[in-house]
Motif scaffolding. Structure first.
Motif, PDB file in Angstrom:
ATOM      1  N   MET A   1       0.824  -1.201   0.000  1.00 28.76           N
ATOM      2  CA  MET A   1       0.000   0.000   0.000  1.00 28.76           C
ATOM      3  C   MET A   1       0.865   1.261   0.000  1.00 28.76           C
ATOM      4  O   MET A   1       0.552   2.209  -0.689  1.00 28.76           O
ATOM      5  CB  MET A   1      -0.932  -0.039   1.216  1.00 28.76           C
ATOM      6  N   THR A   2       1.936   1.238   0.761  1.00 29.72           N
ATOM      7  CA  THR A   2       2.791   2.420   0.871  1.00 29.72           C
ATOM      8  C   THR A   2       3.422   2.790  -0.460  1.00 29.72           C
ATOM      9  O   THR A   2       3.504   3.965  -0.803  1.00 29.72           O
ATOM     10  CB  THR A   2       3.889   2.187   1.926  1.00 29.72           C
ATOM     11  N   GLN A   3       3.858   1.786  -1.251  1.00 33.75           N
ATOM     12  CA  GLN A   3       4.472   2.102  -2.536  1.00 33.75           C
ATOM     13  C   GLN A   3       3.467   2.768  -3.468  1.00 33.75           C
ATOM     14  O   GLN A   3       3.841   3.642  -4.249  1.00 33.75           O
ATOM     15  CB  GLN A   3       5.112   0.870  -3.188  1.00 33.75           C
ATOM     16  N   TYR A   4       2.210   2.377  -3.395  1.00 32.95           N
ATOM     17  CA  TYR A   4       1.196   3.023  -4.222  1.00 32.95           C
ATOM     18  C   TYR A   4       0.949   4.454  -3.762  1.00 32.95           C
ATOM     19  O   TYR A   4       0.727   5.340  -4.570  1.00 32.95           O
ATOM     20  CB  TYR A   4      -0.122   2.237  -4.203  1.00 32.95           C
ATOM     21  N   THR A   5       0.975   4.664  -2.459  1.00 30.88           N
ATOM     22  CA  THR A   5       0.783   6.012  -1.927  1.00 30.88           C
ATOM     23  C   THR A   5       1.894   6.929  -2.404  1.00 30.88           C
ATOM     24  O   THR A   5       1.631   8.039  -2.884  1.00 30.88           O
ATOM     25  CB  THR A   5       0.744   5.983  -0.380  1.00 30.88           C
ATOM     26  N   HIS A   6       3.132   6.471  -2.298  1.00 29.75           N
ATOM     27  CA  HIS A   6       4.260   7.291  -2.743  1.00 29.75           C
ATOM     28  C   HIS A   6       4.203   7.542  -4.249  1.00 29.75           C
ATOM     29  O   HIS A   6       4.458   8.660  -4.703  1.00 29.75           O
ATOM     30  CB  HIS A   6       5.591   6.640  -2.367  1.00 29.75           C
ATOM     31  N   ALA A   7       3.865   6.517  -5.006  1.00 31.75           N
ATOM     32  CA  ALA A   7       3.759   6.676  -6.459  1.00 31.75           C
ATOM     33  C   ALA A   7       2.647   7.659  -6.813  1.00 31.75           C
ATOM     34  O   ALA A   7       2.808   8.506  -7.699  1.00 31.75           O
ATOM     35  CB  ALA A   7       3.502   5.322  -7.125  1.00 31.75           C
ATOM     36  N   HIS A   8       1.528   7.567  -6.109  1.00 34.13           N
ATOM     37  CA  HIS A   8       0.395   8.449  -6.386  1.00 34.13           C
ATOM     38  C   HIS A   8       0.742   9.903  -6.064  1.00 34.13           C
ATOM     39  O   HIS A   8       0.504  10.803  -6.881  1.00 34.13           O
ATOM     40  CB  HIS A   8      -0.821   7.992  -5.580  1.00 34.13           C
ATOM     41  N   ILE A   9       1.313  10.138  -4.906  1.00 36.04           N
ATOM     42  CA  ILE A   9       1.684  11.503  -4.525  1.00 36.04           C
ATOM     43  C   ILE A   9       2.734  12.057  -5.477  1.00 36.04           C
ATOM     44  O   ILE A   9       2.649  13.206  -5.919  1.00 36.04           O
ATOM     45  CB  ILE A   9       2.161  11.551  -3.059  1.00 36.04           C
ATOM     46  N   THR A  10       3.711  11.238  -5.842  1.00 34.33           N
ATOM     47  CA  THR A  10       4.750  11.678  -6.778  1.00 34.33           C
ATOM     48  C   THR A  10       4.160  12.060  -8.128  1.00 34.33           C
ATOM     49  O   THR A  10       4.519  13.096  -8.693  1.00 34.33           O
ATOM     50  CB  THR A  10       5.811  10.575  -6.964  1.00 34.33           C
ATOM     51  N   THR A  11       3.239  11.261  -8.643  1.00 33.33           N
ATOM     52  CA  THR A  11       2.670  11.567  -9.963  1.00 33.33           C
ATOM     53  C   THR A  11       1.853  12.846  -9.942  1.00 33.33           C
ATOM     54  O   THR A  11       1.944  13.646 -10.870  1.00 33.33           O
ATOM     55  CB  THR A  11       1.807  10.404 -10.499  1.00 33.33           C
ATOM     56  N   TRP A  12       1.060  13.076  -8.882  1.00 30.75           N
ATOM     57  CA  TRP A  12       0.274  14.320  -8.912  1.00 30.75           C
ATOM     58  C   TRP A  12       1.122  15.537  -8.640  1.00 30.75           C
ATOM     59  O   TRP A  12       0.839  16.626  -9.152  1.00 30.75           O
ATOM     60  CB  TRP A  12      -1.002  14.271  -8.090  1.00 30.75           C
TER      61      TRP A  12
ATOM     62  N   VAL B   1       0.267  12.060 -19.947  1.00 27.85           N
ATOM     63  CA  VAL B   1       0.742  10.743 -19.490  1.00 27.85           C
ATOM     64  C   VAL B   1       0.649  10.668 -17.963  1.00 27.85           C
ATOM     65  O   VAL B   1       0.236   9.644 -17.406  1.00 27.85           O
ATOM     66  CB  VAL B   1       2.188  10.480 -19.970  1.00 27.85           C
ATOM     67  N   PHE B   2       1.002  11.753 -17.309  1.00 27.41           N
ATOM     68  CA  PHE B   2       0.914  11.769 -15.852  1.00 27.41           C
ATOM     69  C   PHE B   2      -0.527  11.713 -15.376  1.00 27.41           C
ATOM     70  O   PHE B   2      -0.804  11.165 -14.309  1.00 27.41           O
ATOM     71  CB  PHE B   2       1.675  12.958 -15.259  1.00 27.41           C
ATOM     72  N   TYR B   3      -1.485  12.254 -16.137  1.00 25.62           N
ATOM     73  CA  TYR B   3      -2.893  12.110 -15.766  1.00 25.62           C
ATOM     74  C   TYR B   3      -3.247  10.623 -15.704  1.00 25.62           C
ATOM     75  O   TYR B   3      -3.924  10.167 -14.776  1.00 25.62           O
ATOM     76  CB  TYR B   3      -3.821  12.779 -16.782  1.00 25.62           C
ATOM     77  N   ILE B   4      -2.797   9.882 -16.700  1.00 24.96           N
ATOM     78  CA  ILE B   4      -3.079   8.441 -16.740  1.00 24.96           C
ATOM     79  C   ILE B   4      -2.427   7.747 -15.546  1.00 24.96           C
ATOM     80  O   ILE B   4      -3.050   6.904 -14.891  1.00 24.96           O
ATOM     81  CB  ILE B   4      -2.596   7.837 -18.071  1.00 24.96           C
ATOM     82  N   LEU B   5      -1.185   8.115 -15.246  1.00 19.67           N
ATOM     83  CA  LEU B   5      -0.497   7.510 -14.107  1.00 19.67           C
ATOM     84  C   LEU B   5      -1.194   7.838 -12.787  1.00 19.67           C
ATOM     85  O   LEU B   5      -1.273   6.990 -11.885  1.00 19.67           O
ATOM     86  CB  LEU B   5       0.964   7.964 -14.063  1.00 19.67           C
ATOM     87  N   ILE B   6      -1.710   9.056 -12.671  1.00 21.89           N
ATOM     88  CA  ILE B   6      -2.453   9.433 -11.461  1.00 21.89           C
ATOM     89  C   ILE B   6      -3.683   8.547 -11.310  1.00 21.89           C
ATOM     90  O   ILE B   6      -3.977   8.038 -10.225  1.00 21.89           O
ATOM     91  CB  ILE B   6      -2.869  10.924 -11.510  1.00 21.89           C
ATOM     92  N   ILE B   7      -4.393   8.341 -12.395  1.00 20.66           N
ATOM     93  CA  ILE B   7      -5.602   7.511 -12.352  1.00 20.66           C
ATOM     94  C   ILE B   7      -5.253   6.067 -12.008  1.00 20.66           C
ATOM     95  O   ILE B   7      -5.919   5.426 -11.189  1.00 20.66           O
ATOM     96  CB  ILE B   7      -6.374   7.613 -13.678  1.00 20.66           C
TER      97      ILE B   7
END
Length: 116
Positions: free
Chosen positions: A1-12, A43-49
């Motif tokens: 879960m933490t890796q997804y949180t970091h990835a999500h925050i980084t992308t936005w 591309v980052f919009y897609i990654l955020i989603i």
């Protein structure tokens, strides 16, 4: 879960930075640079989603409102860039962006249960 949180925050965070870079390029008359940064931002919009979807997982009941507001933020960012390129007014889109982003921040950091 933490890796997804970091990835999500980084992308936005990167998407917001790219929004301002694109606007700066447009204001300085660099049309080609604006178009390139705009496409990278998409591309980052897609990654955020995708990262947001990974965060939601089985906890959809907690995250549905944040997901809807997140899509509104992404749409506002895109409309700001498109309307800027076309020379149209962006005031309403900026208001939608800021208000939705502030609600998402509050909702994500203070309301949603931690460790879901």
């Amino acid at each position: 879960m933490t890796q997804y949180t970091h990835a999500h925050i980084t992308t936005w965070v990167i998407a917001i930075i790219l929004l301002f870079v694109a606007l700066a390029l447009h204001n300085s008359g660099k049309t080609k640079g604006f178009k390139i940064v705009h496409m990278v931002n998409r591309v980052f919009y897609i990654l955020i989603i995708l990262t947001g979807g990974a965060l939601m997982g089985a906890a959809f009941s907690y995250y549905w409102m944040k997901m809807v507001l997140g899509l509104i933020v992404i749409a506002a960012m895109e409309m700001i860039l498109v309307r800027t390129r076309k020379g149209k007014s962006t005031g309403v889109m900026w208001a939608v962006f800021v208000i939705s982003f502030l609600i998402i921040g509050y909702y994500g950091f203070f309301i949603l249960p931690k460790g879901v």
